[in-house]
Design a protein around this motif. Structure first.
Motif, PDB file in Angstrom:
ATOM      1  N   SER A 112       0.779  -1.386   0.065  1.00 19.96           N
ATOM      2  CA  SER A 112      -0.075  -0.143   0.022  1.00 19.96           C
ATOM      3  C   SER A 112       0.884   1.306  -0.007  1.00 19.96           C
ATOM      4  N   LYS A 113       1.946   1.308   0.699  1.00 26.02           N
ATOM      5  CA  LYS A 113       2.748   2.483   0.866  1.00 26.02           C
ATOM      6  C   LYS A 113       3.558   2.701  -0.466  1.00 26.02           C
ATOM      7  N   LYS A 114       3.836   1.517  -1.247  1.00 21.99           N
ATOM      8  CA  LYS A 114       4.561   1.513  -2.522  1.00 21.99           C
ATOM      9  C   LYS A 114       3.419   2.275  -3.476  1.00 21.99           C
ATOM     10  N   VAL A 115       2.156   1.811  -3.450  1.00 21.65           N
ATOM     11  CA  VAL A 115       1.279   2.350  -4.488  1.00 21.65           C
ATOM     12  C   VAL A 115       0.923   3.837  -4.113  1.00 21.65           C
ATOM     13  N   ASP A 116       0.888   4.085  -2.777  1.00 21.47           N
ATOM     14  CA  ASP A 116       0.891   5.445  -2.423  1.00 21.47           C
ATOM     15  C   ASP A 116       1.842   6.373  -2.964  1.00 21.47           C
ATOM     16  N   ASP A 117       3.290   6.022  -2.714  1.00 23.25           N
ATOM     17  CA  ASP A 117       4.144   6.634  -3.227  1.00 23.25           C
ATOM     18  C   ASP A 117       4.258   7.082  -4.643  1.00 23.25           C
ATOM     19  N   LYS A 153      -4.539  16.924 -10.566  1.00 19.09           N
ATOM     20  CA  LYS A 153      -5.255  15.648 -10.243  1.00 19.09           C
ATOM     21  C   LYS A 153      -5.611  15.680  -8.877  1.00 19.09           C
ATOM     22  N   THR A 154      -6.577  14.831  -8.704  1.00 15.09           N
ATOM     23  CA  THR A 154      -7.027  14.726  -7.440  1.00 15.09           C
ATOM     24  C   THR A 154      -7.227  13.357  -7.140  1.00 15.09           C
ATOM     25  N   ILE A 155      -6.481  12.914  -5.771  1.00 18.51           N
ATOM     26  CA  ILE A 155      -6.511  11.486  -5.351  1.00 18.51           C
ATOM     27  C   ILE A 155      -7.510  11.295  -4.424  1.00 18.51           C
ATOM     28  N   TYR A 156      -8.037   9.993  -4.454  1.00 18.55           N
ATOM     29  CA  TYR A 156      -8.861   9.305  -3.548  1.00 18.55           C
ATOM     30  C   TYR A 156      -8.361   7.921  -3.270  1.00 18.55           C
ATOM     31  N   LYS A 157      -8.194   7.867  -1.872  1.00 13.50           N
ATOM     32  CA  LYS A 157      -8.019   6.284  -1.700  1.00 13.50           C
ATOM     33  C   LYS A 157      -8.943   5.736  -0.674  1.00 13.50           C
ATOM     34  N   ASN A 158      -9.453   4.380  -0.805  1.00 13.49           N
ATOM     35  CA  ASN A 158     -10.361   3.775  -0.077  1.00 13.49           C
ATOM     36  C   ASN A 158     -11.838   4.227  -0.070  1.00 13.49           C
ATOM     37  N   PHE A 216     -13.212   1.337  -4.090  1.00 16.77           N
ATOM     38  CA  PHE A 216     -12.137   1.481  -4.873  1.00 16.77           C
ATOM     39  C   PHE A 216     -10.738   2.028  -3.910  1.00 16.77           C
ATOM     40  N   ASP A 217      -9.938   1.110  -4.357  1.00 17.54           N
ATOM     41  CA  ASP A 217      -8.656   1.292  -3.743  1.00 17.54           C
ATOM     42  C   ASP A 217      -8.207   2.828  -3.863  1.00 17.54           C
ATOM     43  N   TYR A 218      -8.184   3.312  -5.325  1.00 18.62           N
ATOM     44  CA  TYR A 218      -7.679   4.653  -5.532  1.00 18.62           C
ATOM     45  C   TYR A 218      -8.724   4.878  -6.747  1.00 18.62           C
ATOM     46  N   ILE A 219      -8.856   6.383  -6.671  1.00 23.12           N
ATOM     47  CA  ILE A 219      -9.265   6.903  -7.960  1.00 23.12           C
ATOM     48  C   ILE A 219      -8.500   8.303  -8.060  1.00 23.12           C
ATOM     49  N   VAL A 220      -8.052   8.486  -9.269  1.00 22.15           N
ATOM     50  CA  VAL A 220      -7.284   9.631  -9.793  1.00 22.15           C
ATOM     51  C   VAL A 220      -7.824  10.392 -10.749  1.00 22.15           C
ATOM     52  N   VAL A 221      -8.324  11.459 -10.297  1.00 21.42           N
ATOM     53  CA  VAL A 221      -8.885  12.414 -11.547  1.00 21.42           C
ATOM     54  C   VAL A 221      -7.795  13.217 -12.047  1.00 21.42           C
ATOM     55  N   THR A 222      -8.121  13.354 -13.505  1.00 22.03           N
ATOM     56  CA  THR A 222      -7.202  14.420 -14.393  1.00 22.03           C
ATOM     57  C   THR A 222      -7.943  14.875 -15.220  1.00 22.03           C
ATOM     58  N   THR A 223      -7.512  15.733 -16.058  1.00 23.39           N
ATOM     59  CA  THR A 223      -8.343  16.341 -17.169  1.00 23.39           C
ATOM     60  C   THR A 223      -8.366  15.665 -18.389  1.00 23.39           C
ATOM     61  N   LYS A 224      -7.856  14.350 -18.296  1.00 28.21           N
ATOM     62  CA  LYS A 224      -7.832  13.411 -19.350  1.00 28.21           C
ATOM     63  C   LYS A 224      -8.308  12.022 -19.073  1.00 28.21           C
ATOM     64  N   GLY A 225      -9.079  11.993 -18.014  1.00 22.71           N
ATOM     65  CA  GLY A 225      -9.890  10.834 -17.549  1.00 22.71           C
ATOM     66  C   GLY A 225      -9.707  10.545 -15.957  1.00 22.71           C
ATOM     67  N   VAL A 226     -10.448   9.622 -15.699  1.00 22.86           N
ATOM     68  CA  VAL A 226     -10.595   9.191 -14.258  1.00 22.86           C
ATOM     69  C   VAL A 226     -10.022   7.747 -14.168  1.00 22.86           C
ATOM     70  N   ILE A 245      -8.419   2.361  -9.837  1.00 24.14           N
ATOM     71  CA  ILE A 245      -6.990   1.498  -9.442  1.00 24.14           C
ATOM     72  C   ILE A 245      -7.541   0.384  -8.506  1.00 24.14           C
ATOM     73  N   LEU A 246      -7.356  -0.679  -8.764  1.00 24.80           N
ATOM     74  CA  LEU A 246      -7.645  -1.776  -7.949  1.00 24.80           C
ATOM     75  C   LEU A 246      -6.216  -2.339  -7.699  1.00 24.80           C
ATOM     76  N   VAL A 247      -5.875  -2.780  -6.319  1.00 25.49           N
ATOM     77  CA  VAL A 247      -4.677  -3.237  -5.743  1.00 25.49           C
ATOM     78  C   VAL A 247      -4.854  -4.513  -5.048  1.00 25.49           C
ATOM     79  N   LYS A 248      -4.209  -5.590  -5.637  1.00 29.97           N
ATOM     80  CA  LYS A 248      -4.153  -6.970  -4.944  1.00 29.97           C
ATOM     81  C   LYS A 248      -2.772  -7.451  -4.482  1.00 29.97           C
TER      82      LYS A 248
END
Length: 213
Positions: free
Chosen positions: A38-43, A53-58, A70-80, A83-86
């Motif tokens: 989780s820390k790796k993905v966060d970084d 960009k705007t980042i959402y977690k859990n 959703f583990d992560y959602i990242v919003v940019t001007t080019k899409g949403v 991200i699923l982490v397993k």
């Protein structure tokens, strides 16, 4: 106290301590591993070289029967980016169309398990996210991040990557895609997700898609 008795008690005490240490390692290591992934993905996500960009977690997103996480959602001007982490151990093998993939672990003995196809999982969750942001599915880019020794996935309809490759796949998308959202649309999407984050939907029941191992 005799010397023999003292030695015997010392040996017994040593064995008890050793057993306790082994038990502690077995109990803590999996959690430590998940925490590290989780820390790796966060970084990697926080270091994305994207200005807007705007980042959402859990984050829980309302759905028909039960909210989806959703583990992560990242919003940019080019899409949403959804991200699923397993955190799988061993080797993962599967095909996009298979409901379950094969997980092979090698400890003292080689063991094989079935794990639910995470590409199917994230693809199945995309419609709920699409509805919340009031955008078609093509505006949402699903990604599966796997923490394991290695994997071999045939014909995935969503990228399946290791944590170290997450930044690269997102930047490739950002470079290839035109700007999809105006500043006003971007703000509206972020406000919609902020509302859901701050007012999480109730969980009706807890279910799992993975079979018993």
């Amino acid at each position: 106290m005799s010397t023999a008795l003292t030695i015997t008690l010392s040996v017994i005490g040593g064995v008890i301590v050793l057993v306790a240490v082994i038990f502690l390692c077995i109990s803590v290591f999996p959690r430590h591993k998940v925490k590290n992934l989780s820390k790796k993905v966060d970084d990697y996500i926080n270091r994305l070289p994207i200005e807007t960009k705007t980042i959402y977690k859990n984050i829980l997103i309302p759905a028909k029967d039960n909210p989806v996480k959703f583990d992560y959602i990242v919003v940019t001007t080019k899409g949403v980016y959804a991200i699923l982490v397993k955190d799988f151990s061993g080797v993962i093998e599967g095909n996009n169309d298979d409901p379950y993939w094969k997980q092979t672990t090698k400890d003292k003995n080689t063991k094989t398990y079935k794990v639910y196809n995470p590409v199917r999982e994230i693809q199945g969750d995309v419609p709920a996210l699409s509805k919340i942001i009031s955008k078609e599915r093509e505006y949402v880019h699903p990604v599966v991040v796997i923490g394991c020794e290695s994997f071999d996935v045939k014909n995935p309809t969503a990228p399946v990557v290791k944590p170290s490759d997450l930044t690269e796949i997102i930047i490739k998308w950002e470079n290839a895609m035109p700007t999809l959202f105006t500043h006003r649309e971007y703000t509206r999407i972020v406000e919609s997700l902020n509302f859901v984050r701050d007012n999480p939907p109730a969980i009706k029941e807890i279910s799992t898609q993975n079979p018993d191992q």
